[in-house]
Design a protein around this motif. Structure first.
Motif, short mmCIF file in Angstrom:
data_model
loop_
_atom_site.label_atom_id
_atom_site.label_comp_id
_atom_site.label_asym_id
_atom_site.label_seq_id
_atom_site.Cartn_x
_atom_site.Cartn_y
_atom_site.Cartn_z
N GLY A 83 0.84 -1.20 0.00
CA GLY A 83 0.00 0.00 0.00
C GLY A 83 0.87 1.24 0.00
O GLY A 83 0.56 2.24 -0.66
N SER A 84 1.98 1.19 0.72
CA SER A 84 2.88 2.35 0.79
C SER A 84 3.51 2.64 -0.57
O SER A 84 3.69 3.80 -0.94
CB SER A 84 3.98 2.10 1.83
OG SER A 84 3.38 1.81 3.07
N ALA A 85 3.83 1.59 -1.35
CA ALA A 85 4.38 1.79 -2.70
C ALA A 85 3.32 2.44 -3.59
O ALA A 85 3.65 3.28 -4.45
CB ALA A 85 4.85 0.47 -3.29
N VAL A 178 -8.96 8.65 -2.64
CA VAL A 178 -9.53 8.09 -1.41
C VAL A 178 -8.83 6.76 -1.11
O VAL A 178 -8.85 5.84 -1.94
CB VAL A 178 -11.05 7.87 -1.53
CG1 VAL A 178 -11.60 7.15 -0.30
CG2 VAL A 178 -11.77 9.20 -1.72
N ASP A 179 -8.19 6.69 0.05
CA ASP A 179 -7.63 5.43 0.53
C ASP A 179 -8.80 4.62 1.08
O ASP A 179 -9.36 4.95 2.13
CB ASP A 179 -6.56 5.69 1.61
CG ASP A 179 -5.88 4.41 2.07
OD1 ASP A 179 -6.54 3.35 2.01
OD2 ASP A 179 -4.73 4.48 2.52
N ASN A 180 -9.20 3.60 0.33
CA ASN A 180 -10.42 2.83 0.63
C ASN A 180 -10.12 1.54 1.39
O ASN A 180 -10.92 0.61 1.39
CB ASN A 180 -11.13 2.51 -0.70
CG ASN A 180 -12.63 2.33 -0.57
OD1 ASN A 180 -13.24 2.79 0.40
ND2 ASN A 180 -13.23 1.65 -1.53
N THR A 202 -3.77 -3.58 -0.20
CA THR A 202 -4.45 -4.87 -0.41
C THR A 202 -3.99 -5.91 0.61
O THR A 202 -4.55 -7.00 0.70
CB THR A 202 -4.21 -5.40 -1.84
OG1 THR A 202 -2.80 -5.51 -2.05
CG2 THR A 202 -4.78 -4.47 -2.89
N THR A 203 -2.95 -5.53 1.39
CA THR A 203 -2.50 -6.33 2.52
C THR A 203 -3.65 -6.65 3.48
O THR A 203 -3.63 -7.67 4.17
CB THR A 203 -1.47 -5.50 3.34
OG1 THR A 203 -0.53 -4.90 2.44
CG2 THR A 203 -0.76 -6.32 4.36
N LYS A 204 -4.66 -5.75 3.50
CA LYS A 204 -5.69 -5.80 4.54
C LYS A 204 -6.88 -6.65 4.08
O LYS A 204 -6.71 -7.83 3.85
CB LYS A 204 -6.08 -4.37 4.91
CG LYS A 204 -4.88 -3.44 5.13
CD LYS A 204 -4.00 -3.92 6.26
CE LYS A 204 -2.98 -2.91 6.70
NZ LYS A 204 -1.61 -3.15 6.26
#
Ligand code: P1T
Length: 391
Positions: A83-85, A178-180, A202-204
């Motif tokens: 997600g950070s990338a 938007v970070d969804n 998408t880790t989550k």
């Protein structure tokens, strides 16, 4: 059988399972193969079958990208190694001197990336309470190029009015992201509400099984996706094919898992609200939540994340976190198993202490990622650990 190729008119569950994917044309394998290859043979220089090098593109990744675009209702997606990338790729599209407005409560690593890396490279940032439209309006500057929105926010679960903020941005010619991650596309559709882009860890929930790190950007905007692909190829934040496969496998059950996450979080929030050791429970599905009406409007349900303040400060928080037996004390969220953590010491340690205090991320503040175990066991675990927290 005739293979359906356009899944766009189908329901969420159908798109989660089939979107972007087709049986392997050479073998009929129903699961997209893991194309564990770095390069692709060319017939003649520049004559190839669509793939030349796996940093640029890879068929397993393309299937995942089509799948994520499909569930977000967007035209284009790109997958990243984390997600950070993905967050970094959006910021890397900007130029020195550009101004970004970001919510004042976002994942600690997103704040750190902006405040410690991209600020040094010449971007300007304002961190603003995006539940306050007036504050948002006055943060706009002539050089504002991007607005980064997280909702519900991590970890204080503020709910930002996506439609209102994105329309403000559009009028000002500012792109909105938007970070969804917390809501997932099953519960919230930012592109339909006017966002230029959607970002994901998408880790989550998308991966859903705490076994893979990944990220994604989705958009309908051709210029933005070209810029994102250019950065992905130039900076190399690409995910490996095995990780793409795992993420795709996770997404197939997203809708089923999310309903159970929501059921269980509703049960746990009701339990916490009435417990004498709990000072304050924060869950967007509680009518006492300050943005409950906005949450009802823009989310299908209220998600699996709960935060609360425990009576007795850090000592009680420590005793509680050391006593849980079904919840696991760990960073991250969104997996099938319930996790619990202490944001001030763990996920949000990179946020300056004053900013944490202003947001209410005190030493008594605890965040739960409610999993899909049996709800009665989760509640019994919270009950026994709260009992031990009394000291
Ligand atoms: O961990 P990574 O895949 O790089 O994703 C970063 C990220 C981006 N956006 C949100 C809303 C997030 O919550 C995260 C990661 N968050 C955690 C690890 C956490 O425990 O909050």
């Amino acid at each position: 059988m005739t293979l359906k190729s356009d899944w766009s008119a189908t329901g969420f569950g159908t798109r989660a399972i089939h979107g972007g994917q087709e049986p392997d044309p050479t073998t009929g394998a129903i699961m997209t193969p893991i194309f564990q290859t770095s390069t692709y043979v060319q017939e003649s220089p520049g004559v190839f079958k669509g793939y030349e090098y796996s940093r640029t593109s890879n068929p397993t990744r393309v299937a995942l990208e089509g799948n994520i675009a499909s569930i977000e209702g967007g035209k284009f997606a790109r997958a990243f190694a984390s997600g950070s990338a993905a967050t970094s790729a959006v910021l890397a599209c900007l130029n020195p001197g550009d101004h970004v407005i970001c919510g004042d409560d976002v994942y600690g690593g997103s704040f750190r990336l902006m405040d410690k890396v991209y600020k040094r490279l010449g971007l300007e940032f304002s961190f603003v309470d995006q539940t306050d439209l007036k504050a948002m309006r006055s943060a706009l500057q002539p050089n504002t190029k991007l607005c980064w929105i997280e909702t519900p926010t991590n970890p204080t679960l503020k709910v930002v009015d996506i439609e209102a903020i994105c329309s403000l941005c559009r009028e000002a010619g500012v792109a909105s992201v938007v970070d969804n991650t917390f809501a997932t596309p099953y519960l919230q559709s930012p592109l339909k509400l006017g966002a230029t882009m959607v970002a994901h860890s998408t880790t989550k929930y998308l991966g859903g099984h705490s076994d893979v790190i990944g990220g994604a950007i989705v958009t309908d905007d051709e210029e933005w996706i070209e810029a994102i692909q250019f950065i992905l190829n130039s900076m190399g934040g690409n995910p490996g094919p095995q990780d793409c496969f795992l993420t795709m496998r996770g997404i197939k059950t997203l809708h089923v898992r999310m309903d159970r996450h929501c059921d269980n979080a509703e049960r746990c929030s009701e339990f916490l609200v009435n417990h004498p050791m709990v000072k304050k429970t924060i869950y967007p599905g509680l009518p006492t939540h300050p943005q409950y009406e906005i949450a009802k409007r823009q989310m299908q349900r209220f998600g699996g994340m709960i935060s609360f303040h425990i009576n007795g400060g850090l000592d009680a928080a420590r005793r509680f976190l050391e006593s849980v037996e079904v919840f696991s004390l760990a960073e991250s969220l969104g997996g099938v198993e319930s996790l619990i953590e202490h944001p001030a010491i763990m996920t949000h340690a990179s946020v300056p202490a004053e900013a944490r205090q202003a947001l209410g991320i005190h030493d008594d503040f605890i965040r739960l990622s409610v999993g899909i175990e049996s709800a009665d066991d989760l509640i019994a675990d919270l009950a026994q650990a709260l009992d031990k927290a009394k000291g």
